[in-house]
Design a protein around this motif. Structure first.
Motif, mmCIF file in Angstrom:
data_model
loop_
_atom_site.group_PDB
_atom_site.id
_atom_site.type_symbol
_atom_site.label_atom_id
_atom_site.label_comp_id
_atom_site.label_asym_id
_atom_site.label_seq_id
_atom_site.Cartn_x
_atom_site.Cartn_y
_atom_site.Cartn_z
ATOM 1 N N SER A 8 0.856 -1.176 0.000
ATOM 2 C CA SER A 8 0.000 0.000 0.000
ATOM 3 C C SER A 8 0.892 1.224 0.000
ATOM 4 C CB SER A 8 -0.872 0.047 1.254
ATOM 5 O OG SER A 8 -1.252 -1.238 1.611
ATOM 6 N N GLU A 9 0.300 2.369 -0.235
ATOM 7 C CA GLU A 9 1.082 3.593 -0.255
ATOM 8 C C GLU A 9 0.859 4.390 1.022
ATOM 9 O OE1 GLU A 9 1.728 4.710 -4.853
ATOM 10 O OE2 GLU A 9 -0.234 5.197 -4.024
ATOM 11 N N TYR A 10 1.946 4.903 1.536
ATOM 12 C CA TYR A 10 1.886 5.751 2.729
ATOM 13 C C TYR A 10 2.651 7.032 2.452
ATOM 14 C CZ TYR A 10 0.138 1.659 5.090
ATOM 15 O OH TYR A 10 -0.620 0.586 5.448
ATOM 16 N N LEU A 11 2.152 8.101 2.983
ATOM 17 C CA LEU A 11 2.833 9.384 2.793
ATOM 18 C C LEU A 11 3.459 9.803 4.116
ATOM 19 C CD1 LEU A 11 3.185 11.415 0.478
ATOM 20 C CD2 LEU A 11 1.297 12.720 1.462
ATOM 21 N N LEU A 12 4.749 10.111 4.070
ATOM 22 C CA LEU A 12 5.385 10.668 5.262
ATOM 23 C C LEU A 12 5.398 12.182 5.084
ATOM 24 C CD1 LEU A 12 8.541 8.396 5.728
ATOM 25 C CD2 LEU A 12 6.168 7.903 6.255
ATOM 26 N N LEU A 13 4.779 12.862 6.022
ATOM 27 C CA LEU A 13 4.794 14.330 5.970
ATOM 28 C C LEU A 13 5.800 14.820 6.992
ATOM 29 C CD1 LEU A 13 0.960 14.963 5.788
ATOM 30 C CD2 LEU A 13 2.635 15.532 4.023
ATOM 31 N N LEU A 14 6.825 15.509 6.512
ATOM 32 C CA LEU A 14 7.867 15.982 7.422
ATOM 33 C C LEU A 14 7.567 17.416 7.807
ATOM 34 C CD1 LEU A 14 9.224 13.848 5.286
ATOM 35 C CD2 LEU A 14 11.257 14.434 6.570
ATOM 36 N N ARG A 15 7.461 17.626 9.110
ATOM 37 C CA ARG A 15 7.154 18.977 9.583
ATOM 38 C C ARG A 15 8.307 19.575 10.358
ATOM 39 N NH1 ARG A 15 1.626 19.988 9.317
ATOM 40 N NH2 ARG A 15 0.412 18.087 9.052
ATOM 41 N N GLY A 16 8.497 20.880 10.167
ATOM 42 C CA GLY A 16 9.524 21.613 10.929
ATOM 43 C C GLY A 16 10.508 22.270 9.988
ATOM 44 N N MET A 17 10.600 23.592 10.019
ATOM 45 C CA MET A 17 11.497 24.295 9.102
ATOM 46 C C MET A 17 12.731 24.865 9.797
ATOM 47 S SD MET A 17 9.855 24.435 5.878
ATOM 48 C CE MET A 17 10.977 25.468 5.054
ATOM 49 N N ASP A 18 12.611 25.280 11.024
ATOM 50 C CA ASP A 18 13.720 26.040 11.622
ATOM 51 C C ASP A 18 14.620 25.225 12.536
ATOM 52 O OD1 ASP A 18 13.432 28.364 10.332
ATOM 53 O OD2 ASP A 18 12.169 29.335 11.825
ATOM 54 N N ALA A 77 6.729 27.933 12.378
ATOM 55 C CA ALA A 77 7.783 27.326 11.556
ATOM 56 C C ALA A 77 7.954 25.844 11.861
ATOM 57 C CB ALA A 77 9.090 28.060 11.780
ATOM 58 N N LYS A 78 7.782 25.490 13.159
ATOM 59 C CA LYS A 78 8.033 24.094 13.492
ATOM 60 C C LYS A 78 6.908 23.179 13.034
ATOM 61 C CE LYS A 78 6.864 24.201 18.518
ATOM 62 N NZ LYS A 78 5.506 24.533 18.429
ATOM 63 N N GLU A 79 5.793 23.784 12.633
ATOM 64 C CA GLU A 79 4.679 22.966 12.155
ATOM 65 C C GLU A 79 4.570 22.953 10.633
ATOM 66 O OE1 GLU A 79 1.590 24.903 14.245
ATOM 67 O OE2 GLU A 79 2.050 23.888 16.128
ATOM 68 N N LEU A 80 5.377 23.774 9.994
ATOM 69 C CA LEU A 80 5.305 23.824 8.522
ATOM 70 C C LEU A 80 5.723 22.499 7.911
ATOM 71 C CD1 LEU A 80 6.816 27.261 7.523
ATOM 72 C CD2 LEU A 80 4.460 26.491 7.297
ATOM 73 N N ILE A 81 5.069 22.144 6.830
ATOM 74 C CA ILE A 81 5.473 20.938 6.122
ATOM 75 C C ILE A 81 6.718 21.263 5.304
ATOM 76 C CG2 ILE A 81 4.819 19.246 4.383
ATOM 77 C CD1 ILE A 81 1.947 19.626 5.297
ATOM 78 N N ALA A 82 7.772 20.520 5.565
ATOM 79 C CA ALA A 82 9.050 20.811 4.925
ATOM 80 C C ALA A 82 9.293 19.891 3.733
ATOM 81 C CB ALA A 82 10.181 20.654 5.936
ATOM 82 N N GLY A 83 8.493 18.838 3.631
ATOM 83 C CA GLY A 83 8.685 17.927 2.515
ATOM 84 C C GLY A 83 7.847 16.682 2.709
ATOM 85 N N TYR A 84 7.812 15.874 1.679
ATOM 86 C CA TYR A 84 7.057 14.625 1.826
ATOM 87 C C TYR A 84 7.826 13.487 1.183
ATOM 88 C CZ TYR A 84 5.799 14.777 -3.088
ATOM 89 O OH TYR A 84 5.867 14.779 -4.443
ATOM 90 N N ILE A 85 7.532 12.297 1.653
ATOM 91 C CA ILE A 85 8.149 11.101 1.085
ATOM 92 C C ILE A 85 7.048 10.066 0.868
ATOM 93 C CG2 ILE A 85 9.693 9.158 1.592
ATOM 94 C CD1 ILE A 85 11.437 11.167 3.167
ATOM 95 N N MET A 86 7.047 9.480 -0.305
ATOM 96 C CA MET A 86 6.037 8.465 -0.632
ATOM 97 C C MET A 86 6.644 7.082 -0.446
ATOM 98 S SD MET A 86 3.031 7.981 -2.204
ATOM 99 C CE MET A 86 2.532 8.755 -3.739
ATOM 100 N N CYS A 87 5.968 6.264 0.394
ATOM 101 C CA CYS A 87 6.480 4.920 0.655
ATOM 102 C C CYS A 87 5.564 3.865 0.038
ATOM 103 C CB CYS A 87 6.539 4.639 2.158
ATOM 104 S SG CYS A 87 7.518 5.807 3.041
ATOM 105 N N ARG A 88 6.149 2.775 -0.425
ATOM 106 C CA ARG A 88 5.353 1.620 -0.864
ATOM 107 C C ARG A 88 5.756 0.420 -0.022
ATOM 108 N NH1 ARG A 88 5.867 3.141 -6.524
ATOM 109 N NH2 ARG A 88 4.034 4.395 -6.927
ATOM 110 N N VAL A 89 4.944 0.148 0.992
ATOM 111 C CA VAL A 89 5.256 -0.942 1.918
ATOM 112 C C VAL A 89 3.987 -1.720 2.217
ATOM 113 C CG1 VAL A 89 7.284 0.100 2.994
ATOM 114 C CG2 VAL A 89 5.018 0.703 3.811
ATOM 115 N N SER A 90 4.125 -2.829 2.985
ATOM 116 C CA SER A 90 2.947 -3.679 3.142
ATOM 117 C C SER A 90 2.026 -3.228 4.274
ATOM 118 C CB SER A 90 3.369 -5.134 3.327
ATOM 119 O OG SER A 90 4.404 -5.190 4.262
ATOM 120 N N ASN A 91 2.562 -2.506 5.257
ATOM 121 C CA ASN A 91 1.667 -2.025 6.308
ATOM 122 C C ASN A 91 2.215 -0.767 6.969
ATOM 123 O OD1 ASN A 91 3.580 -2.794 8.375
ATOM 124 N ND2 ASN A 91 2.999 -4.905 7.855
ATOM 125 N N ILE A 92 1.403 -0.163 7.814
ATOM 126 C CA ILE A 92 1.774 1.135 8.391
ATOM 127 C C ILE A 92 2.989 1.022 9.309
ATOM 128 C CG2 ILE A 92 0.230 1.064 10.421
ATOM 129 C CD1 ILE A 92 -0.321 4.135 9.664
#
Lengths: 138, 436
Positions: A8-18, A77-92
């Motif tokens: 399945s696909e999972y999205l990692l949302l990375l938060r924090g800019m400063d 700033a620490k809550e801003l989304i700084a990037g994302y990563i798309m994962c393809r793995v079998s479970n969370i």
């Protein structure tokens, strides 16, 4: 008997800019080297399908018909989304494991792991209601 | 199934990233940008550079490292600067001028930057050095500021190197930047008579920077080595520039290179301090010694004889001796005699006593220690007792030697030094025991 793992696909949302403010250039460089080892490793294994960083600049569109366009996102700033990563793995759990290796966590970055829905949940709900209605009619 | 590739072999891209790339690029960029923004806005220059590095981190982490990382960072800094100049009202009067300059800043194809800009960078770095090392800024702030802006050290790293807190370093930096603003210290290399005085101040700061790294006190070893390397880089830079190309600059560079050449052999693999005669001379860095000799030659031009000259000459005697015994100790004593005339410090006199003992025996060494002027200032200096212990034990006065060693052990906080002294004490006690 072989069992085929369902990916399945999972999205990692990375938060924090400063999180970098106190780091020296040298330390930033070190984080980067670790990051590459981490990220590229999962890309090679086929578990990470890709990702992108986001710059700080932003416009926020809101209001009916998008009448309001404001400069900047309304987040700390620490809550801003700084990037994302798309994962393809079998479970969370596996997706969480990938997130746990991120070197920026040591510096206060947080990562949200979200399963990607194959269909929009709104449509899904709509269809369900339709089905219920037709069932009760029948 | 397979474990995450946590410690996987570094990818080719990662290994392309040269060690200290960020640190060195940061130093260069802060220098150039301070020239653009003015010394009163040095902090802004630092912020732009930090932002560029972070963009590199974010972008390269996902897309991999570009072919020419340095050019990428420069290009990013350039864009950020242009954005800032266009946005900020304060720059309006000089806007077009600055934009023209920044756009001429070549960051393309990279590796061989246009030679003109290469000189421009060197010039900027030197100007920043003169600004940071202005005699009106307190000495301790000068070194901190130089490390932060010129050498790309973080506040935490500087604190570790100087064995103090991050808050204390932050304070020193703020004070230094305030001073620069108040005094409106210009971003330039002074000329005429002022040059000589100001150059002394620059050299003094570099000397302190180096010593901070060189002295055997605690603190992180890697950071300490970096301090030495940076001091050498900057001193070399000063010596290469026509305005800084003075005999004493080369004397300082030589002195640093000779001492740094021995740095790695001063401790054994367990981190214990080794004495000069115990060090493995075959591991001394011959390249550094050769570079030091070149600078020493250049330092001999003219009649200038600075403290750096004498210290460099003493270090050269050690570096050129094939072993401890064949060191030209008589020459070292002569050099110390001159050095004491320039700098009558009890510490220098103590070092001289060591050389005297090598030439005339331990008894003469003890006499030389006793003759030190203002000796009482050394009363709580552990090396005084370590040196006396060495002389006494050479005379087979094991009791006296042990006594001195115990005093020395009590006076030093440094663990590796404590270990060395304890080792020597144990030797002494072993010699005393059978006689009982």
């Amino acid at each position: 008997m072989t069992t085929q793992a369902i990916t399945s696909e999972y999205l990692l949302l990375l938060r924090g800019m400063d999180w970098d403010r106190e780091l020296s250039p040298e330390e930033i460089q070190k984080v980067m080297v670790r990051w590459n080892a981490w990220y590229d490793g999962f890309v090679r294994e086929g578990k990470v399908a890709g990702g992108q960083p986001l710059w700080r600049e932003a416009k926020t569109v809101s209001g009916k018909k998008g009448r309001t366009v404001a400069d900047g996102p309304f987040a700390e700033a620490k809550e801003l989304i700084a990037g994302y990563i798309m994962c393809r793995v079998s479970n969370i759990d596996e997706a969480v494991k990938i997130a746990q290796g991120c070197p920026a966590l040591d510096y206060g970055v947080t990562i949200e792991v979200r399963p990607i829905a194959e269909r929009c949940p709104v449509w899904e709900r709509n269809d369900q209601q339709l089905a219920n209605v037709s069932a009760s009619v029948a | 199934m397979s474990a995450p590739a946590e410690n996987s072999e570094p990818t080719t891209e990662v290994s392309q990233l040269v060690e200290h790339l960020f640190r060195h690029e940061a130093g260069k960029l802060v220098s150039v940008l301070t020239g653009i923004f003015g010394t009163e806005r040095m902090q802004l220059a630092e912020d732009v550079v930090q932002e560029s590095l972070i963009r590199a981190l974010q972008s390269w982490s996902y897309y991999g490292i570009p072919k020419n990382p340095a050019a990428w960072i420069t290009q990013t800094a350039k864009h950020l600067t242009l954005d800032l100049i266009r946005r900020e009202k304060t720059f309006r009067s000089k806007q077009s001028e600055i934009i023209a300059f920044v756009e001429g800043w070549s960051a393309d194809s990279g590796a061989d930057e246009s030679p003109m800009f290469e000189n421009e960078i060197k010039d900027s770095r030197l100007r920043l050095m003169f600004a940071c090392c202005h005699p009106s800024i307190p000495q301790e702030s000068q070194t901190a500021l130089a490390l932060k802006t010129l050498c790309g050290f973080g506040v935490g790293e500087i604190a570790k190197a100087f064995l103090t807190t991050e808050a204390a370093i932050a304070k020193r930096l703020t004070r230094a930047r305030e001073r620069i603003r108040e005094l409106q210290i210009p971003f330039e290399i002074p000329s005429g008579e002022e040059l000589s005085v100001r150059l002394d101040s620059v050299l003094q700061t570099l000397y302190l920077l180096f010593n901070e790294g060189y002295k055997a006190s605690s603190g992180e070893r890697l950071i300490k080595k970096d301090l030495c390397d940076e001091a050498i880089r900057l001193a070399t830079l000063v010596g290469e520039h026509p305005m800084g190309d003075k005999p004493r600059t080369h004397a300082l560079a030589a002195l640093m290179l000779f001492n740094a050449a021995r740095l790695s052999t001063r401790t054994d693999s367990a981190g214990n301090v080794l004495r000069l005669r115990e060090q493995d001379r075959s591991c001394w860095d011959k390249g550094m010694i050769a570079r030091g000799m070149l600078h020493l030659q250049k330092s001999a031009a003219g009649h200038d004889l600075s403290e750096y000259h004498l210290q460099a000459a003493i270090a050269a005697c050690h570096c050129s001796a094939p072993d401890h015994e064949s060191t030209d100790w008589a020459q070292i004593v002569r050099l110390y005699n001159r050095l004491i005339q320039i700098n009558p410090s009890p510490v220098v006199a103590l070092n001289r006593a060591v050389a005297v003992a090598q030439v005339h025996g331990p008894g003469a060494g003890i006499a030389a220690v006793e003759a030190i002027q203002a000796r009482d200032t050394l009363d709580s200096y552990y090396l005084l007792y370590a040196v006396l212990a060495e002389f006494e034990s050479q005379l087979d006065h094991c009791q006296a030697a042990a006594e001195h060693l115990r005093t020395a052990i009590n006076l030093t906080e440094i663990k590796s030094e404590k270990n060395l002294l304890s080792r020597r004490l144990a030797e002494c006690e072993r010699k005393i025991a059978p006689k009982k």
